[in-house]
Design a protein around this motif. Structure first.
Motif, mmCIF file in Angstrom:
data_model
loop_
_atom_site.group_PDB
_atom_site.id
_atom_site.type_symbol
_atom_site.label_atom_id
_atom_site.label_comp_id
_atom_site.label_asym_id
_atom_site.label_seq_id
_atom_site.Cartn_x
_atom_site.Cartn_y
_atom_site.Cartn_z
ATOM 1 N N GLY D 83 0.823 -1.206 0.000
ATOM 2 C CA GLY D 83 0.000 0.000 0.000
ATOM 3 C C GLY D 83 0.862 1.262 0.000
ATOM 4 N N HIS D 84 0.252 2.362 -0.414
ATOM 5 C CA HIS D 84 0.985 3.624 -0.482
ATOM 6 C C HIS D 84 1.464 4.066 0.883
ATOM 7 N N VAL D 85 0.608 3.915 1.858
ATOM 8 C CA VAL D 85 1.001 4.326 3.206
ATOM 9 C C VAL D 85 2.107 3.440 3.734
ATOM 10 N N GLY D 86 1.945 2.155 3.508
ATOM 11 C CA GLY D 86 2.950 1.219 3.985
ATOM 12 C C GLY D 86 4.306 1.480 3.365
ATOM 13 N N GLN D 87 4.291 1.808 2.098
ATOM 14 C CA GLN D 87 5.573 2.071 1.426
ATOM 15 C C GLN D 87 6.203 3.376 1.899
ATOM 16 N N LEU D 88 5.373 4.366 2.143
ATOM 17 C CA LEU D 88 5.911 5.628 2.692
ATOM 18 C C LEU D 88 6.585 5.351 4.027
ATOM 19 N N ARG D 89 5.834 4.599 4.849
ATOM 20 C CA ARG D 89 6.369 4.236 6.163
ATOM 21 C C ARG D 89 7.672 3.443 6.023
ATOM 22 N N ALA D 90 7.677 2.522 5.095
ATOM 23 C CA ALA D 90 8.883 1.702 4.908
ATOM 24 C C ALA D 90 10.058 2.550 4.440
ATOM 25 N N TYR D 91 9.772 3.514 3.568
ATOM 26 C CA TYR D 91 10.850 4.403 3.103
ATOM 27 C C TYR D 91 11.470 5.124 4.282
ATOM 28 N N HIS D 133 4.724 9.250 -5.970
ATOM 29 C CA HIS D 133 4.112 8.360 -4.982
ATOM 30 C C HIS D 133 2.883 9.031 -4.354
ATOM 31 N N PHE D 134 3.024 10.302 -4.064
ATOM 32 C CA PHE D 134 1.903 11.041 -3.485
ATOM 33 C C PHE D 134 0.729 11.107 -4.454
ATOM 34 N N ARG D 135 1.043 11.393 -5.695
ATOM 35 C CA ARG D 135 -0.037 11.556 -6.675
ATOM 36 C C ARG D 135 -0.819 10.263 -6.873
ATOM 37 N N THR D 136 -0.087 9.160 -7.076
ATOM 38 C CA THR D 136 -0.810 7.895 -7.251
ATOM 39 C C THR D 136 -1.546 7.537 -5.963
ATOM 40 N N GLY D 137 -0.932 7.834 -4.837
ATOM 41 C CA GLY D 137 -1.591 7.556 -3.561
ATOM 42 C C GLY D 137 -2.854 8.377 -3.383
ATOM 43 N N GLN D 138 -2.785 9.617 -3.843
ATOM 44 C CA GLN D 138 -3.965 10.472 -3.733
ATOM 45 C C GLN D 138 -5.104 9.911 -4.594
ATOM 46 N N LYS D 139 -4.729 9.473 -5.811
ATOM 47 C CA LYS D 139 -5.749 8.899 -6.692
ATOM 48 C C LYS D 139 -6.358 7.649 -6.074
ATOM 49 N N ALA D 140 -5.523 6.893 -5.384
ATOM 50 C CA ALA D 140 -6.000 5.657 -4.770
ATOM 51 C C ALA D 140 -6.738 5.903 -3.458
ATOM 52 N N GLY D 141 -6.773 7.165 -3.054
ATOM 53 C CA GLY D 141 -7.471 7.472 -1.803
ATOM 54 C C GLY D 141 -6.647 7.198 -0.560
ATOM 55 N N ALA D 142 -5.374 6.902 -0.755
ATOM 56 C CA ALA D 142 -4.534 6.630 0.415
ATOM 57 C C ALA D 142 -4.076 7.920 1.085
ATOM 58 N N PHE D 143 -3.946 8.975 0.304
ATOM 59 C CA PHE D 143 -3.519 10.270 0.841
ATOM 60 C C PHE D 143 -4.596 11.302 0.545
ATOM 61 N N ARG D 144 -4.712 12.276 1.422
ATOM 62 C CA ARG D 144 -5.617 13.386 1.152
ATOM 63 C C ARG D 144 -5.021 14.254 0.049
ATOM 64 N N PRO D 145 -5.780 15.108 -0.558
ATOM 65 C CA PRO D 145 -5.205 16.013 -1.560
ATOM 66 C C PRO D 145 -4.346 17.077 -0.886
ATOM 67 N N ARG D 189 0.244 10.502 9.403
ATOM 68 C CA ARG D 189 -0.882 11.301 9.886
ATOM 69 C C ARG D 189 -1.053 12.568 9.052
ATOM 70 N N ALA D 190 0.084 13.169 8.730
ATOM 71 C CA ALA D 190 0.025 14.432 7.989
ATOM 72 C C ALA D 190 -0.590 14.240 6.610
ATOM 73 N N ALA D 191 -0.374 13.044 6.057
ATOM 74 C CA ALA D 191 -0.830 12.811 4.682
ATOM 75 C C ALA D 191 -2.156 12.062 4.616
ATOM 76 N N ALA D 192 -2.623 11.609 5.792
ATOM 77 C CA ALA D 192 -3.814 10.770 5.804
ATOM 78 C C ALA D 192 -5.044 11.521 5.314
ATOM 79 N N PRO D 193 -5.943 10.810 4.644
ATOM 80 C CA PRO D 193 -7.174 11.439 4.146
ATOM 81 C C PRO D 193 -8.087 11.835 5.308
ATOM 82 N N GLU D 194 -8.997 12.739 5.008
ATOM 83 C CA GLU D 194 -9.920 13.277 6.000
ATOM 84 C C GLU D 194 -10.588 12.157 6.801
ATOM 85 N N THR D 195 -11.254 11.244 6.091
ATOM 86 C CA THR D 195 -12.030 10.189 6.753
ATOM 87 C C THR D 195 -11.172 8.956 6.988
#
Lengths: 199, 199, 199, 199
Positions: D83-91, D133-145, D189-195
């Motif tokens: 997942g996008h979040v998991g990979q960010l965390r792993a990075y 990574h952010f852009r694809t994550g945003q499209k996937a709903g993993a990150f807020r805009p 947390r900073a990148a997490a979507p609203e809901t």
DNA sequence: TATGAATGAGTATTCATTCAT
DNA sequence: TATGAATGAATACTCATTCAT
């Protein structure tokens, strides 16, 4: 122009004193105008240039001042001595003794002499003083015949070296007295006539 | 690493030579890298820093070079002399005679000694050499008892002064020989034992 | 002594200004005395050494000057904000906004911070300011519990990076405002408590 | 010309390694050719100029080498995450963990990044990597805009700062792991979507 | 490849001196 | 008198780069 009184005018004297201290502590090489000004409590080096024609002038004033101090200390002792040999001895012993009384002046003068070299009148003055003393002493039979110039050179330089070392090591007065006698003995023997002398 | 050959490699030697000349002519104080570089025919001071770790390193190399020259000249003459007195005399006379052969080296060394002061091994080396010679000479009865350190100081400084003056005046070899004998006489008398004192 | 007025005396201020400009344009590494002197219209680097004790002194004066400018700009904005979150937001937004008003100062400060590292009081000052703000905010429930030091480091560095890029690209005021909000949002969310906080 | 094999030819690699060590220890500013040559066991800087077109070339080679090391360490860990979040965390976590494994490389890279600035491809490479990574994550709903560039800047700079401090303080592996989690939490947390997001 | 030497510009800092105020 | 500012040359030393061997 430049008709100054015998004792330096206030500021001049103050600068000369500061310069002597600076030279005594850090040596000739580190005696810059700024260091001297700082020591004299002046906020700028400009005042030094105002009172002295240049660095050489200031240095010459230092030498003059120190010589006056030395003369005040040594002359009575030398005059009290009798005979050529006695006076030579008195010169050496009182010169060494000065280290205890005026260490800064002595250290500064030696540094100035080393660096001023033969240009200075003061250096040559002491040399000719020794030479003349030797010549009259030789005529009086107090000294054996020798090259007065060479011996004057060797004696004054040796005296300076002993004095400089003593000053650097902050030798106490008793040890200074012993050193003075030691050196006087050395020189008196070196200059003594073949047979029996004035002494 | 850095196993330099006994005689300095080309440029290093050239720089040392230039430095010695510069010191001999203008004194220690004026011996800046730029002056030395100019004298050595180098386009920049960078080359000096390339060959020497710093000013102290260059100066040490100069002292080493000069001492080597002096040893080569003086040692055979001293070794040929007999007895403590004879060797003292040989040291003094050969040292003065050197002025005729290597005036630049002699002048430079004296300036270096004056300014290096007691930090230098070379200076202290000569001092302790004299002291030891005096001590063994005293035991052997060749010298009277005296403060070996003070006398070593006075003798070496006096010797330097005479040599420096002779060098500055470009004295000829005959006069140098006379000066050497004169100074040797002076010191030998000064150090001679009580007995048979001409005193 | 040396009781300089609050605002730097003429030349000093002029030099500081020149130094800030030079650093802003060419970076810390290229901020040599000669470049600064040229920029300040001085004929030699000597004047800089005259006014400042050394490079560190000049750099410190630059930092002090910039901080004063920043404080004058940011403090009122931060003080006007309410609550820990509001003040954090105000800090970030006013810091980013500064790029529009004082681009050179901002760029220079960031470069100075990068190169001065942890030695500088200024850097550590900002860090501890953030840390303390975080700690009190955490007690007040405005921030979730986290490693205050690590977060202070990450926030200030990230803020600097955004600001530096904005400064380099000569971003306009509207875009700067947006960037500030964006970054404030980011950090506020990152620090927000699990459930509902002060916000 | 310059068709080099993938792994640097012997000498080149040796020089790059030495350069990295020198930068890690003394910082970018003190990384001169002579220091690097000495560290590499080379007797002259000439060889460095022979192998590299200039200082920039050498520095670029250092960056490339370090990145390869980092990739070898971090990529498997990132790829293992989901997942996008998991990979960010792993990075983030693997980047912080690297300090324990390759402290010199990490310290050197951070210094290089700070000083190379935006000129370097490497720096921009990491930035665009984050952005994408952010852009694809945003499209996937993993990150807020959010502004992907600004956040990428803030995150990478913050990460570098934490890593640099950890490297300077020789933090142990356990503490590094904690720091990594702390920072990952912060950024997630900073990148997490609203809901509720992908997470 | 590798070395050692050379270059020339660059670094911060100190110096004695001058000058307007 | 005294100050503070300014100058321009000098200091030792470092730098990246070039080149002949």
């Amino acid at each position: 122009m430049r008709a100054r009184t015998f004792t330096e005018s206030g500021r001049r004297a103050q600068i000369v004193t500061a310069a002597i201290e600076v030279i005594a502590e850090g040596g000739f090489a580190k005696a810059s105008f700024s260091r001297i000004a700082k020591r004299a409590g002046l906020s700028s080096t400009g005042m030094i240039s105002y009172h002295f024609a240049g660095k050489d002038d200031l240095l010459a004033a230092c030498v003059a001042e120190i010589e006056q101090v030395m003369r005040a200390f040594m002359e009575p002792r030398i005059d009290a001595a009798e005979g050529h040999v006695g006076q030579l001895r008195a010169y050496i012993e009182s010169n060494v003794a000065m280290v205890g009384e005026h260490p800064a002046e002595v250290r500064a003068l030696i540094d100035l002499v080393k660096n001023a070299g033969s240009r200075s009148e003061a250096v040559n003055g002491r040399l000719t003083l020794f030479e003349q003393h030797f010549r009259t002493g030789q005529k009086a039979g107090a000294f054996r015949p020798f090259d007065t110039r060479a011996v004057a050179l060797a004696f004054t330089a040796g005296l300076d070296a002993v004095v400089a070392t003593a000053a650097a090591e902050q030798t106490g007065p008793a040890e200074l007295a012993r050193l003075g006698r030691e050196l006087a003995d050395l020189y008196v023997r070196a200059a003594a006539p073949e047979t029996k002398g004035e002494r």
